[in-house]
Scaffold this active site. Structure first.
Site, PDB file in Angstrom:
ATOM      1  N   MET A  95       0.800  -1.215   0.000  1.00 34.54           N
ATOM      2  CA  MET A  95       0.000   0.000   0.000  1.00 34.54           C
ATOM      3  C   MET A  95       0.842   1.280   0.000  1.00 34.54           C
ATOM      4  O   MET A  95       0.287   2.364  -0.062  1.00 34.54           O
ATOM      5  CB  MET A  95      -1.001   0.003   1.156  1.00 34.54           C
ATOM      6  CG  MET A  95      -2.202  -0.899   0.905  1.00 34.54           C
ATOM      7  SD  MET A  95      -2.953  -0.770  -0.761  1.00 34.54           S
ATOM      8  CE  MET A  95      -3.484   0.949  -0.773  1.00 34.54           C
ATOM      9  N   ASP A  96       2.153   1.169   0.086  1.00 36.61           N
ATOM     10  CA  ASP A  96       2.973   2.338  -0.238  1.00 36.61           C
ATOM     11  C   ASP A  96       3.085   2.452  -1.754  1.00 36.61           C
ATOM     12  O   ASP A  96       2.951   3.534  -2.322  1.00 36.61           O
ATOM     13  CB  ASP A  96       4.372   2.220   0.381  1.00 36.61           C
ATOM     14  CG  ASP A  96       4.363   2.635   1.855  1.00 36.61           C
ATOM     15  OD1 ASP A  96       3.277   2.918   2.400  1.00 36.61           O
ATOM     16  OD2 ASP A  96       5.444   2.667   2.465  1.00 36.61           O
ATOM     17  N   ASP A  97       3.311   1.318  -2.403  1.00 39.91           N
ATOM     18  CA  ASP A  97       3.306   1.328  -3.873  1.00 39.91           C
ATOM     19  C   ASP A  97       1.945   1.773  -4.399  1.00 39.91           C
ATOM     20  O   ASP A  97       1.839   2.687  -5.213  1.00 39.91           O
ATOM     21  CB  ASP A  97       3.598  -0.082  -4.421  1.00 39.91           C
ATOM     22  CG  ASP A  97       5.016  -0.546  -4.114  1.00 39.91           C
ATOM     23  OD1 ASP A  97       5.887   0.299  -3.848  1.00 39.91           O
ATOM     24  OD2 ASP A  97       5.249  -1.775  -4.148  1.00 39.91           O
TER      25      ASP A  97
END
Lengths: 417, 441
Positions: free
Chosen positions: B175-177
């Site tokens: 969820m950073d990507d």
């Protein structure tokens, strides 16, 4: 504001997409674009993917299809007939974007590729979203979500500690996320082309690859290899790493888990906060002892802190309670929830996240997940449930393209629509 | 010759740090926007701590490999925004920019005096994308996330693993990507809306909330059928269904067998192939590729229902065969026969051995002033008229301060020098890099 049009209002998208691209169409449609989904007569094959409403298999009852096809209108059209091609050509002449996921070369074989269609519509943007792109040695390879998660690198990074599940395979996280990754990048490319068109007035062609999208989505794995030559190991519920790192997943009293970052953050300030958090439940143990304000003592006792104190603390409380109590004190911790637990999440309710979507033909409404982001000037909304098979044939072919009802019947009889 | 770019003449004020925000602006930069990354070495998170500095280099603000890959196509302005003078500089910058993007906690920008209302006073049609953990509204807006926590709380982690084992989750900050993807998607959508209506807006993105719609079918199975996902046999690992449990779709695609990862020769850590048969026809092709062994003709394996029911035996037998082949060879044999198979690929595999990524030039080398020449990840799409390639290596911290402050914002060289002396452009007590001394000459 709530009546304002979405940010993509006025755009006409033609979607010729299966599981690979239907989510991209939803992203565009929920933000206000008029997405017309073009299915083969009888309906697109994703209508046969479960689960189904009340577990009764039927192309109009696929919950997967329902979810990925909100805010779209639907027509049926057989592109492999000349009548079908002609009608498609007329729709393409007035469209802003065509999103297609056919095998490379298929639309060209019907003379419906970008080069052919742009002749009558120079503003047209065509995005081909395919497993491997339009060129290269794997261009014609078959794929699936699992295959993409393998070749993209997701599996090489996900799995279990050797000690926790000996001999475990690399694990592909579920939920169909290879398609999500491809659709996110395709959406981005389409929007870039649309922004460019607001300046240049010209459309263009986009060749997007799901394999490349997946290969790009493993955070620092590529950098670890490129800059240090490292190949990372899989670890339970936490980051891949070149060497073992302390665990971050702890079992709570209710049998579910908490993701709690402790190792790697053990400094005097963190330990003080940790002692206060656990002490508020009378479980601070010896952590309030002033000796723990010495970094050397903390480091020497890291395993005691993690494996005795934190593990015990979490195992004595429900995961949700640990999550909120820790976050309120500034810890970046979270409960590992099943998706359905989100229906009880007060924060999501505050943000108006859940949407009622009416299925008029069933006389029922169902709750759908809402928006990733709140667009304060041009709201996201589900304009309608997924289309029934050919639901908007009359609206599009007769009202818009001017066909008579007789002509529509002829097309239906000859399996063009 | 420089190609046309989709976001030509678009300027982005980028306050973002760590991963999700910088991953968003990286793509806006690749598409041609001018990204001005505002950094301050005393409160920097993204360059340090670094676990990706090459072994032969000193770890410092300019030697993180992951930072270098995450921040191509950007310029860096070192600026103390928390000083009156720094705030003045940033306001002048916002006045000539199109987009402001940040991924701080929910109240940070407002507390600096740069809330949306103020941004609008400076630039009435500004597109402001905030990428906080929980969003700017809602009772938990002050909670914090990083990828694995957003994944846990949103239900994504639960969808990964073997039955009766703890969740395996995602081995990185998915969820950073993906949060970065949404940051870029919001910015582009807001920009399109501005270009067509003349109006900017605040787009309130939340990392945790943006994870939830990725569980759509599982959520509908609950809201419509009242079936939860804490159930026997779920998640079914790499299979579409776990044998011995009720036949229910697992939200990945059709319920079929074989659908699994199989060990390949020579049995190393990443020597695995996945094989999936979506139909009897595809199964028969696989049987041929395996050399038509007698067991494959047993009645229990000729139907999808039989293969699902006898998956343990099916998978064991397939693995005996797959162990005889190296993973790329197995892939090629299967795919040539029309069978779905691909290798599990590590980062090394993708960079060195994947013929498709090589053909598509996914990793092209770029020269970086501190790191030297290294491969950088390219865009997964080709735009025919406006290329999206990497054109600037990641900036050294503050590398473009002079260019931005003098050429773009019109401050004099003396004012730049004064700003270095009074701590506006660099902490007074911190040693300066050689390139900073040079820009002060």
């Amino acid at each position: 504001m709530s009546d304002a049009p979405g940010p993509l209002a006025g755009l006409r998208i033609l979607e010729l997409a299966d599981e690979k691209g239907q989510f991209c169409g939803k992203l565009l449609g929920d933000l206000g674009a008029d997405v017309v989904k073009i299915e083969p007569p009888g309906g697109e094959r994703c209508r046969h993917v479960g689960p189904f409403l009340d577990d009764i298999p039927d192309p109009e009852r696929s919950l997967s299809f329902w979810y990925y096809n909100t805010s779209k209108r639907g027509v049926t059209l057989n592109l492999e007939t000349s009548d079908g091609r002609q009608l498609f050509g007329r729709l393409a002449a007035a469209a802003d974007v065509i999103l297609e996921t056919f095998h490379p070369g298929f639309l060209a074989s019907l003379r419906l590729d970008y080069e052919s269609l742009r002749e009558q519509n120079s503003r047209l943007i065509v995005c081909s979203l395919t497993p491997f792109g339009q060129t290269g040695p794997w261009r014609d390879y078959l794929s699936s979500d699992l295959l993409h998660m393998a070749a993209g690198g997701e599996m090489a990074s996900s799995g279990y500690d050797d000690a926790e599940v000996p001999d475990a395979p690399p694990i592909a996280p579920g939920g169909g996320n290879a398609w999500h990754m491809g659709c996110h990048f395709a959406y981005m490319a389409i929007m870039a082309a649309l922004v460019h068109r607001t300046v240049s007035g010209q459309g263009q062609y986009i060749d997007a690859s799901i394999h490349e999208a997946c290969a790009l989505t493993t955070e620092a794995a590529i950098a670890n290899y490129v800059y240090r030559g490292e190949v990372l190991r899989r670890q339970t519920g936490r980051h891949h790493a070149a060497g073992p790192t302390p665990r971050t997943q702890f079992r709570a009293k209710d049998g579910t888990y908490v993701c709690a970052l402790v190792g790697g953050r053990l400094n005097p300030k963190f330990v003080k906060d940790l002692a206060e958090l656990m002490d508020s439940y009378g479980m601070g143990g010896d952590l309030k002892d002033p000796k723990y304000q010495d970094q050397a003592v903390i480091t020497a006792n890291a395993s005691h802190i993690i494996e005795d104190l934190v593990a015990n603390f979490i195992s004595s409380l429900p995961a949700e309670e640990v999550y909120h109590a820790a976050q309120e004190r500034g810890f970046t911790w979270g409960a590992v929830r099943a998706p359905e637990a989100l229906l009880d999440d007060a924060h999501l309710h505050d943000r108006g996240f859940w949407k009622q979507v009416e299925h008029k033909e069933l006389g029922r409404s169902f709750v759908y997940p809402g928006e990733a982001a709140i667009y304060n000037g041009s709201p996201w909304r589900i304009s309608g449930r997924a289309p029934l098979i050919g639901e908007h044939n009359t609206e599009i072919f007769c009202d818009e393209l001017g066909l008579s009802s007789g002509e529509l019947s002829v097309l239906a009889e000859s399996r063009v629509i | 010759m420089p190609r046309l770019r989709a976001l030509e003449n678009i300027r982005v004020v980028d306050f973002s740090w760590v991963r999700a925000g910088p991953w968003a602006t990286r793509w806006l930069g690749a598409l041609g926007a001018e990204i001005i990354k505002i950094e301050w070495p005393e409160s920097e998170r993204g360059r340090l701590p670094s676990t990706t500095t090459p072994q032969n280099l000193e770890v410092n603000l300019n030697t993180s490999g992951n930072f270098a890959d995450t921040n191509v196509n950007k310029k860096s302005l070192s600026l103390n925004v928390r000083s009156a003078k720094g705030l003045e500089v940033v306001k002048r910058l916002i006045a000539v920019s199109d987009i402001v993007i940040e991924n701080f906690s929910s109240r940070v920008l407002r507390n600096w005096g740069l809330g949306y209302d103020e941004l609008c006073r400076i630039k009435p049609d500004i597109v402001y994308v905030s990428m906080s953990g929980y969003g700017h509204t809602g009772r938990n807006h002050h909670y914090t996330t990083f990828g694995p926590v957003a994944q846990a709380v949103s239900g994504l982690t639960h969808l990964s693993g073997l039955p009766d084992q703890p969740p395996a989750g995602w081995g990185w900050s998915y969820m950073d990507d993906t949060g970065g993807m949404y940051g870029a998607m919001c910015a582009l959508t807001g920009l399109y809306h501005r270009n067509t209506t003349g109006r900017g807006q605040h787009i309130d993105l939340s990392q945790m909330v943006s994870s939830v719609p990725l569980n759509g079918p599982a959520l509908l199975d609950f809201t419509v059928n009242r079936r939860g996902s804490r159930r026997a046999g779920f998640p079914p690992g790499n299979r579409a269904h776990w044998p011995g449990t009720p036949l229910v779709n697992n939200y990945r695609g059709p319920t079929v067998a074989p659908h699994n990862a199989y060990r390949t020769h020579p049995g190393g850590y990443n020597d695995w192939c996945v094989i999936v048969c979506h139909s009897d026809e595809e199964w028969r092709r696989l049987v041929q590729v395996m050399g038509a062994p007698a067991w494959a003709n047993l009645e229990q394996f000729t139907t999808v229902a039989g293969r699902l029911q006898h998956q343990e035996e099916l998978d064991e037998r397939i693995e005996v065969w797959s162990m005889t082949l190296e993973k790329y060879e197995l892939t090629e044999r299967c795919q040539e026969a029309g069978v779905r198979a691909l290798p599990v690929q590590s980062a090394e595999d993708r960079v060195e051995h994947d013929p498709q990524l090589r053909h598509r030039q996914m990793y092209l080398a770029m020269e970086h002033p501190a790191l030297g020449r290294h491969k950088v990840q390219n865009a997964p799409f080709r735009l025919s008229e406006t290329s999206a390639s990497n054109h600037l290596p990641a900036p050294l911290i503050g590398q473009h301060t002079r260019e931005i402050v003098e050429s773009l914002l019109g401050y004099s060289h003396d004012e730049l020098r004064a700003g270095f002396t009074d701590g506006t452009f660099w902490p007074t007590k911190r040693a300066r890099f050689a390139y900073q001394e040079e820009m002060l000459q």
